[in-house]
Design an enzyme around this catalytic site. Structure first.
Site, mmCIF file in Angstrom:
data_model
loop_
_atom_site.group_PDB
_atom_site.id
_atom_site.type_symbol
_atom_site.label_atom_id
_atom_site.label_comp_id
_atom_site.label_asym_id
_atom_site.label_seq_id
_atom_site.Cartn_x
_atom_site.Cartn_y
_atom_site.Cartn_z
ATOM 1 N N SER A 1 0.836 -1.098 0.121
ATOM 2 C CA SER A 1 -0.008 0.053 -0.017
ATOM 3 C C SER A 1 0.906 1.179 -0.008
ATOM 4 C CB SER A 1 -0.837 0.002 1.343
ATOM 5 O OG SER A 1 -1.348 1.314 1.477
ATOM 6 N N TYR B 1 -1.809 0.127 10.181
ATOM 7 C CA TYR B 1 -2.042 -0.597 8.935
ATOM 8 C C TYR B 1 -0.749 -0.257 8.219
ATOM 9 C CZ TYR B 1 -3.539 -1.233 4.210
ATOM 10 O OH TYR B 1 -3.695 -1.608 2.816
ATOM 11 N N LYS C 1 1.879 -3.334 6.639
ATOM 12 C CA LYS C 1 2.427 -3.718 5.189
ATOM 13 C C LYS C 1 3.765 -3.543 5.184
ATOM 14 C CE LYS C 1 -1.596 -4.677 3.177
ATOM 15 N NZ LYS C 1 -1.735 -5.831 2.659
ATOM 16 N N ARG D 1 -5.392 12.833 -2.995
ATOM 17 C CA ARG D 1 -4.876 11.351 -3.329
ATOM 18 C C ARG D 1 -5.057 10.951 -4.712
ATOM 19 N NH1 ARG D 1 -4.322 12.312 1.366
ATOM 20 N NH2 ARG D 1 -4.885 11.400 2.981
ATOM 21 N N GLY E 1 -4.244 9.809 11.363
ATOM 22 C CA GLY E 1 -3.695 8.820 10.537
ATOM 23 C C GLY E 1 -3.616 9.529 9.125
HETATM 24 N N1 NAD Z 1 -8.737 -1.027 -0.785
HETATM 25 C C1 NAD Z 1 -7.897 -0.376 -0.685
HETATM 26 O O1 NAD Z 1 -7.825 1.009 -0.595
HETATM 27 C C2 NAD Z 1 -6.219 -0.685 -0.540
HETATM 28 C C3 NAD Z 1 -5.256 0.269 -1.051
HETATM 29 C C4 NAD Z 1 -3.918 -0.342 -0.346
HETATM 30 C C5 NAD Z 1 -3.644 -1.919 -0.602
HETATM 31 N N2 NAD Z 1 -4.819 -2.569 -0.199
HETATM 32 C C6 NAD Z 1 -4.551 -3.860 0.220
HETATM 33 O O2 NAD Z 1 -5.198 -4.937 -0.798
HETATM 34 C C7 NAD Z 1 -5.675 -5.885 -0.208
HETATM 35 C C8 NAD Z 1 -7.130 -6.350 -0.861
HETATM 36 O O3 NAD Z 1 -7.935 -4.978 -0.566
HETATM 37 P P1 NAD Z 1 -9.282 -4.997 -0.710
HETATM 38 O O4 NAD Z 1 -9.752 -3.686 -0.819
HETATM 39 O O5 NAD Z 1 -9.676 -6.047 -1.907
HETATM 40 O O6 NAD Z 1 -10.032 -5.493 0.611
HETATM 41 P P2 NAD Z 1 -11.151 -6.606 0.820
HETATM 42 O O7 NAD Z 1 -11.421 -6.424 2.222
HETATM 43 O O8 NAD Z 1 -12.317 -6.238 0.044
HETATM 44 O O9 NAD Z 1 -10.432 -7.925 0.682
HETATM 45 C C9 NAD Z 1 -9.508 -8.485 1.391
HETATM 46 C C10 NAD Z 1 -10.181 -10.094 1.223
HETATM 47 O O10 NAD Z 1 -9.338 -11.018 2.073
HETATM 48 C C11 NAD Z 1 -10.017 -11.689 2.769
HETATM 49 N N3 NAD Z 1 -9.199 -11.989 4.130
HETATM 50 C C12 NAD Z 1 -8.989 -11.270 5.272
HETATM 51 N N4 NAD Z 1 -8.262 -11.793 6.214
HETATM 52 C C13 NAD Z 1 -7.971 -13.135 5.747
HETATM 53 C C14 NAD Z 1 -7.528 -14.069 6.195
HETATM 54 N N5 NAD Z 1 -6.767 -14.142 7.320
HETATM 55 N N6 NAD Z 1 -7.193 -15.434 5.384
HETATM 56 C C15 NAD Z 1 -7.795 -15.382 4.067
HETATM 57 N N7 NAD Z 1 -8.628 -14.496 3.592
HETATM 58 C C16 NAD Z 1 -8.572 -13.298 4.131
HETATM 59 C C17 NAD Z 1 -11.285 -11.027 2.914
HETATM 60 O O11 NAD Z 1 -12.322 -11.857 3.463
HETATM 61 C C18 NAD Z 1 -11.485 -10.264 1.760
HETATM 62 O O12 NAD Z 1 -12.117 -10.985 0.830
HETATM 63 C C19 NAD Z 1 -5.537 -5.782 1.241
HETATM 64 O O13 NAD Z 1 -4.246 -6.595 1.458
HETATM 65 C C20 NAD Z 1 -5.349 -4.445 1.477
HETATM 66 O O14 NAD Z 1 -4.488 -4.016 2.534
HETATM 67 C C21 NAD Z 1 -6.108 -2.109 -0.225
#
Ligand code: NAD
Length: 336
Positions: free
Chosen positions: A124, A148, A152, A230, A293
């Protein structure tokens, strides 16, 4: 390739699965459904016309992961399973370290045991924190502003150390900026239960009449109009970035990181104005105090991804708002 997508039922993961399939790969979803629903996988099957193998498991369950890697003859992994809500990470930091850091370590151990050494990690822009210079490039000092972001960062360090320890590893971290929008089919998108803290879905809810006004957190930042700035990126561009990272991985061992953003900073008020164009009416907003944050401005230098991966974001702010509005309308039309 057979590609295991952890968190594949989530917002970004489901789009990655769709794009992988469209490119001829064989995605396998691993998800514990803590923040998504199994219906997403059914929708992916409708969308792709293919059977998408599903493993319901926690990424911290090493035996379940190892079994999945073997049964599905996995050749590469895209690791998106994780927790992502900044505010929650302040109140429950341990959960964030357990899932995002320990989860990555357990996964890496299982990969090693299975002899799978290709991994794309979902990082991220939050690893940067308050940037000394903008746009933010990958060699900038990392100083995350919340648990958070730190989770990462620690996960990235684990992967960097791993790559340094054994040259069989091919590891890439993708530092996402702010994903928005949905698949052009409007079948998959961001789950309504997950969107409370993100700006674009909040604006879309106001446009649909689900909420009376957008809360704008802070108007006293040193930015163009005082609101936060952003880098918003269409989720389809982001998903495409994973494909290019996968192609790159096959050729390159070691560890490297890439920003995935558009390179353009957009203020909160600018985004609201663009959304008004997309939905065709004005939107009420209210200035509220800053959130812990939050930082003033963050947008990506995308030169590295462009030069090395050959990747560039194609969707502009107008496309992003149109897509987010289409998804909101689909949610509004769906039976509750
Ligand atoms: N959406 C954003 O703004 C953003 C920005 C930067 C990074 N990210 C990263 O991208 C990744 C995906 O984000 P997203 O927006 O799709 O989030 P999301 O919550 O929609 O998807 C995450 C998925 O991971 C699953 N999950 C969570 N913990 C788990 C575990 N312990 N075991 C198995 N599955 C698990 C959840 O059920 C969900 O389906 C994350 O790691 C997040 O930190 C997201």
């Amino acid at each position: 390739m057979n590609v295991l997508v952890t968190g594949g039922a989530g917002y970004i993961g489901s789009h990655v699965v769709a794009v992988l399939h469209a490119a001829g790969h064989h995605p396998v979803v691993l998800d514990n459904f803590s923040h998504s629903r199994p219906e997403v996988v059914q929708k992916l099957e409708r969308l792709t016309g293919a059977k998408i193998p599903l493993v319901q498991a926690d990424v911290r369950d090493d035996q379940a992961v190892l079994t999945a890697l073997k049964i599905h003859e996995v050749e590469a992994v895209i690791h998106l399973a994780g927790l992502k809500v900044v505010g929650e990470s302040f109140t429950d930091p341990l959960e964030y370290y357990e899932v995002n850091v320990h989860g990555t370590a357990v996964l890496a151990r299982a990969l090693e045991a299975a002899g799978v050494f290709h991994l794309v990690f979902s990082s991220s822009a939050a690893v940067y924190g308050k940037s000394d210079t903008l746009p933010v490039n990958e060699s900038q000092r990392l100083d995350p502003a919340h648990p958070y972001g730190r989770s990462k960062w620690h996960a990235e360090q684990i992967l960097a150390d791993l790559a340094a320890s054994d040259e069989r590893w091919h590891l890439v971290g993708l530092r996402y900026f702010n994903p928005v929008g949905c698949h052009p089919s409007v079948l998959i998108g961001e789950a309504p239960s997950e969107i409370a803290s993100n700006l674009m879905p909040a604006v879309a809810r106001v446009a649909a009449g689900w909420q009376s006004e957008v809360e704008v957190f802070g108007q006293d930042y040193p930015t163009v109009d005082g609101t936060g700035v952003r880098d918003f990126i269409h989720v389809m561009d982001l998903a495409q970035g994973h494909l290019t990272a996968l192609d790159y991985l096959v050729q390159h061992s070691g560890w490297d990181v890439f920003n995935l953003g558009t390179g353009r900073g957009v203020s909160v008020l600018e985004l609201i104005a663009a959304f008004e164009q997309a939905c065709g009416h004005s939107l009420a907003y209210r200035i509220a105090s800053r959130r812990p944050g939050d930082i003033a401005a963050s947008f990506a230098d995308v030169t590295k991804a462009h030069q090395i991966l050959g990747w560039v974001a194609r969707h502009d702010l107008a496309d992003q708002c149109a897509s987010a509005w289409a998804w909101q309308q689909a949610l509004s039309a769906a039976p509750s």
